[in-house]
Design an enzyme around this catalytic site. Structure first.
Site, PDB file in Angstrom:
ATOM      1  N   ASP A   1     -10.020  -4.705  12.335  1.00 23.76           N
ATOM      2  CA  ASP A   1      -9.564  -5.834  13.149  1.00 23.76           C
ATOM      3  C   ASP A   1      -8.699  -6.776  12.311  1.00 23.76           C
ATOM      4  OD1 ASP A   1      -9.291  -7.202  15.518  1.00 23.76           O
ATOM      5  OD2 ASP A   1     -11.177  -8.301  15.342  1.00 23.76           O
TER       6      ASP A   1
ATOM      7  N   VAL B   1     -14.838 -25.164  15.904  1.00 17.47           N
ATOM      8  CA  VAL B   1     -13.485 -25.010  15.348  1.00 17.47           C
ATOM      9  C   VAL B   1     -12.911 -23.634  15.647  1.00 17.47           C
ATOM     10  CG1 VAL B   1     -13.829 -26.688  13.509  1.00 17.47           C
ATOM     11  CG2 VAL B   1     -14.456 -24.293  13.118  1.00 17.47           C
TER      12      VAL B   1
ATOM     13  N   GLY C   1     -14.912 -16.749  19.512  1.00 18.21           N
ATOM     14  CA  GLY C   1     -14.542 -15.365  19.746  1.00 18.21           C
ATOM     15  C   GLY C   1     -15.392 -14.755  20.833  1.00 18.21           C
ATOM     16  N   ALA C   2     -15.322 -13.424  20.943  1.00 19.52           N
ATOM     17  CA  ALA C   2     -16.042 -12.735  22.009  1.00 19.52           C
ATOM     18  C   ALA C   2     -17.550 -12.772  21.809  1.00 19.52           C
ATOM     19  CB  ALA C   2     -15.565 -11.283  22.087  1.00 19.52           C
ATOM     20  N   SER C   3     -18.007 -12.792  20.552  1.00 21.92           N
ATOM     21  CA  SER C   3     -19.446 -12.713  20.299  1.00 21.92           C
ATOM     22  C   SER C   3     -20.000 -13.890  19.507  1.00 21.92           C
ATOM     23  CB  SER C   3     -19.769 -11.419  19.534  1.00 21.92           C
ATOM     24  OG  SER C   3     -19.110 -11.420  18.280  1.00 21.92           O
ATOM     25  N   ALA C   4     -19.145 -14.852  19.136  1.00 22.95           N
ATOM     26  CA  ALA C   4     -19.640 -15.942  18.293  1.00 22.95           C
ATOM     27  C   ALA C   4     -18.767 -17.183  18.416  1.00 22.95           C
ATOM     28  CB  ALA C   4     -19.694 -15.491  16.828  1.00 22.95           C
TER      29      ALA C   4
ATOM     30  N   LYS D   1     -21.053 -19.776  11.671  1.00 23.33           N
ATOM     31  CA  LYS D   1     -20.728 -18.809  12.723  1.00 23.33           C
ATOM     32  C   LYS D   1     -22.003 -18.457  13.477  1.00 23.33           C
ATOM     33  CE  LYS D   1     -18.070 -14.578  13.488  1.00 23.33           C
ATOM     34  NZ  LYS D   1     -17.254 -13.509  12.848  1.00 23.33           N
TER      35      LYS D   1
ATOM     36  N   VAL E   1     -17.712 -20.728  16.060  1.00 23.88           N
ATOM     37  CA  VAL E   1     -17.700 -21.225  14.691  1.00 23.88           C
ATOM     38  C   VAL E   1     -17.713 -22.749  14.719  1.00 23.88           C
ATOM     39  CG1 VAL E   1     -16.493 -21.249  12.485  1.00 23.88           C
ATOM     40  CG2 VAL E   1     -16.431 -19.198  13.916  1.00 23.88           C
TER      41      VAL E   1
END
Length: 698
Positions: free
Chosen positions: A500, A377, A380-383, A399, A385
């Protein structure tokens, strides 16, 4: 002279640690009174046998509950916590052991556990669980254990019958690893050496295991756990084992243990553990036909001689320590900028009942259908979800971070986010952490599921959808985010700078209430600390304050700027940076200069809003994105203005010029020298000042 500085510094630091830091260094033989045995434990050939060989297999109907349990603990309590300074000790442990099934007719015993506990008597009297408290135990005493488990029990989350786990207050391990795949058979009867290390500075536990006496280069198990919450001032250290419904002989052959007031990452275990033996008997010792008393006397005599020699050496070294320390300190002070402070483990105190639940990887895989792509759903850059469903917790957001072997585990987004979230973040406008998993190379955080996704998705991707946020919903969203940031900046025990803040990280629940999430870039500071370290700016294009891009120093006012951009986004419906390059901050400033501020309102609202509230919201947004960080309100002040509880901000007639100057404390010599290399900037037209190569678009 300069080339010798690193060597001198290392030598001096090593001497400082060994001369000043509290440690345990008490050699003893199992035959002396320095070890306390209980249950089935006994001394056998200068080794400790924790369990006895059984002639018949035990049954569940056996009358004796304590039979099959053996424990061996160091006789004296060890200081782990300084009650005056609240400093927690780090420790290193090395021991050799073997587990041998004693009957082909019976199954293997339960295994052996290295244990640290304030009260040995509080441990379980049940025949199972390696002598540790049962999962249903009502004991309130805390304990820490590294289990070498040889019995598969799915009821406590075991991954198999041959694994190593880390237990904190329960036999349900917070982290575990299968050792069969690593070439280790715990029940082979072969001597196995284990190394256990805890460094309080980074709240990290590492476990190595091997058949050789040389420590393997890579730990088998790594877990981020803060043991300072578990340790009391004095703790007992030792081993526990049980046979349960099986039969094995659990033997501890050699044991070394040491505590440190400080154990920085640069000092290797093997360099500091020599001489810190609790059990130093070697295979040669067992063949010598001398009495235990004589053997102990010889060891004590050698120790006295060693102490006298080391005492003279220590006195000589200490006499030159101060002189060399001053010289090296001055060299380091001139050559180095303030060292970047460690973020790991900097968490606020929290009640035990609020700590998230440790989940097994099996539970996580089941909840996400094996990390099915159809369950994704967000990404991102590192994970990534995933939408998941837990039997005990309903629907959740799982996550899953990049694998630990790819990103490292000491300074990863997982480490930062977990340490921040588990610390003190309990607020109705913050996404709540329900659980976590750190098993093998998998790093997973489990959050409450937000049914309406991110604010970015609703605000900017619903042009062809019937979902258009009303003005009332939008105002409620910005008020919620303001409340969350005020909590992070001023109300949490340690100040947290999010770094962020953006619509992608603002989630909406079923009633469109806002909850701020994603703390992978967060910085944690003491409220009394003025120190801020310069780094490469982290964040997202269009949301970063000009002074942050220039200096690389995050402050609460950089979060205020990002919040101001979000406010303008929500009120106007525009992106921070439109596809044609228009920056929403500059566009709204232009509307203000031309006396048309109210016309900046999102046209999709079709005029269905309170004009006074809209004007107040837009003016608050402009105040928050003021180019001069000093002129920006705090988050608490911004919230009061949005609610109409404070006067409208006084805005200049036109957008001020960007005047960038150092934002470091005035008394910071090193930082001032650093800033003197970069002149202040005055620019008439500074856009978002964000290098595209460093930041994402969302």
């Amino acid at each position: 002279m300069h080339s010798s500085h690193p060597f001198l510094i290392w030598v001096l630091f090593f001497l400082f640690v060994n001369l000043t830091c509290p440690s345990i260094s008490v050699p003893f033989s199992p035959a002396t009174n320095n070890v306390t045995l209980s249950g089935d434990a006994y001394i056998n050939n200068n080794a400790i046998s924790l369990t006895q060989e059984l002639t018949t297999c035990p049954s569940s109907s056996s009358s004796s509950t304590t039979s099959g349990i053996g424990r061996a603990f160091y006789a004296y309590p060890i200081r782990f916590l300084d009650s005056k300074t609240n400093a927690t000790a780090s420790f290193l442990c090395r021991f050799s052991f073997s587990i041998t099934p004693s009957s082909q007719l019976c199954s293997c015993g339960d295994g052996i556990a290295f244990v640290i506990t304030p009260d040995v008597d509080s441990l379980s009297s049940s025949r199972g669980y390696m002598g540790l408290p049962e999962p249903t135990s009502t004991s309130k005493e805390s304990f820490f254990a590294v289990e070498f488990d040889t019995r598969f029990d799915p009821m406590v989350g075991d991954i198999n019958g041959n694994h190593i786990g880390i237990d904190v207050n329960t036999v349900v391990s917070v982290a575990s690893v299968d050792v069969v795949s690593r070439g280790i058979d715990l029940t082979s009867g072969r001597e196995i050496t284990a190394w256990i290390e805890y460094r309080d500075a980074i709240k990290m536990i590492r476990v190595w295991v091997g058949y050789s006496s040389t420590r393997p280069p890579t730990p088998l198990l790594v877990a981020q756990i803060d043991l300072s919450k578990q340790f009391k001032e004095f703790m007992r250290v030792g081993f526990s084992a049980s046979n349960g419904q099986g039969s094995s002989i659990h033997i501890v052959d050699r044991w070394k243990f040491k505590t440190f007031g400080s154990l920085p990452p640069g000092i290797p275990m093997d360099a500091v553990e020599e001489g810190d033996c609790f059990m130093c008997s070697s295979p040669e010792d067992s063949s010598i036909n001398s009495s235990p008393v004589d053997h102990s006397h010889e060891r004590k005599t050698k120790m006295v001689e060693m102490a006298l020699g080391l005492g003279g050496l220590a006195a000589f070294l200490f006499s030159i320590f101060a002189f060399l320390f001053v010289i090296c300190f001055m060299c380091v002070k001139k050559r180095k900028v303030i060292a970047r402070r460690s973020r790991e483990g900097q968490t606020c105190r929290v009640e035990a009942k609020r700590v998230p639940t440790s989940l097994s990887l099996a539970e996580i895989r089941s909840a996400t259908m094996g990390f099915n792509r159809n369950r994704v759903v967000g990404e991102g850059a590192s994970a990534k979800v995933y939408k998941g469903s837990l039997p005990s917790g309903g629907e959740v957001a799982v996550k899953r971070f990049e694998r630990a072997d790819k990103i490292g585990c000491l300074r990863s987004p997982f480490t930062t986010e977990f340490a921040t979230m588990v610390g003190c973040l309990r607020h109705k406008n913050l996404v709540q952490l329900h659980g976590w998993c750190c098993e093998g190379n998998e790093l997973v955080l489990v959050y409450e599921l937000m049914p309406n996704g991110s604010l970015n998705k609703i605000l900017h991707k619903s042009f062809n959808s019937s979902v258009v946020l009303s003005w009332k919903q939008r105002l409620n969203i910005v008020l919620g985010v303001a409340s969350a940031l005020a909590y992070l900046h001023e109300e949490c025990e340690r100040q947290i700078i999010h770094r962020d803040v953006k619509t992608c990280n603002i989630m909406l629940d079923a009633d469109f209430n806002a909850k701020l999430g994603d703390f992978g870039l967060a910085e944690v500071y003491e409220h009394s600390s003025l120190a801020r370290d310069a780094t490469i700016p982290a964040g997202t294009m269009g949301y970063l304050a000009p002074e942050y891009v220039y200096s690389g120093v995050p402050t609460v006012k950089t979060d205020v700027y990002s919040f101001g951009v979000v406010v303008l986004e929500v009120a106007t419906g525009r992106k921070p940076v439109e596809d044609d390059g228009t920056v929403v901050v500059d566009w709204v400033w232009g509307m203000w200069e031309n006396g048309k501020l109210i016309e900046a309102a999102d046209r999709r609202l079709m005029g269905k809003f309170d004009m006074v509230e809209m004007e107040r919201t837009l003016m608050t947004g402009l105040a928050c994105v003021h180019p001069n960080h000093v002129k920006r309100p705090t988050m608490k002040e911004a919230g009061r203005i949005l609610k109409g509880e404070a006067p409208l901000p006084v805005l200049p007639a036109s957008k001020p010029r960007v005047n960038l100057r150092p934002v470091f404390p005035d008394d910071s010599e090193e930082i001032s020298n650093f800033c003197s290399l970069r002149p202040s900037l005055e620019l008439d037209d500074v856009q978002y000042l964000t290098p595209k190569s460093h930041f994402g678009k969302d």
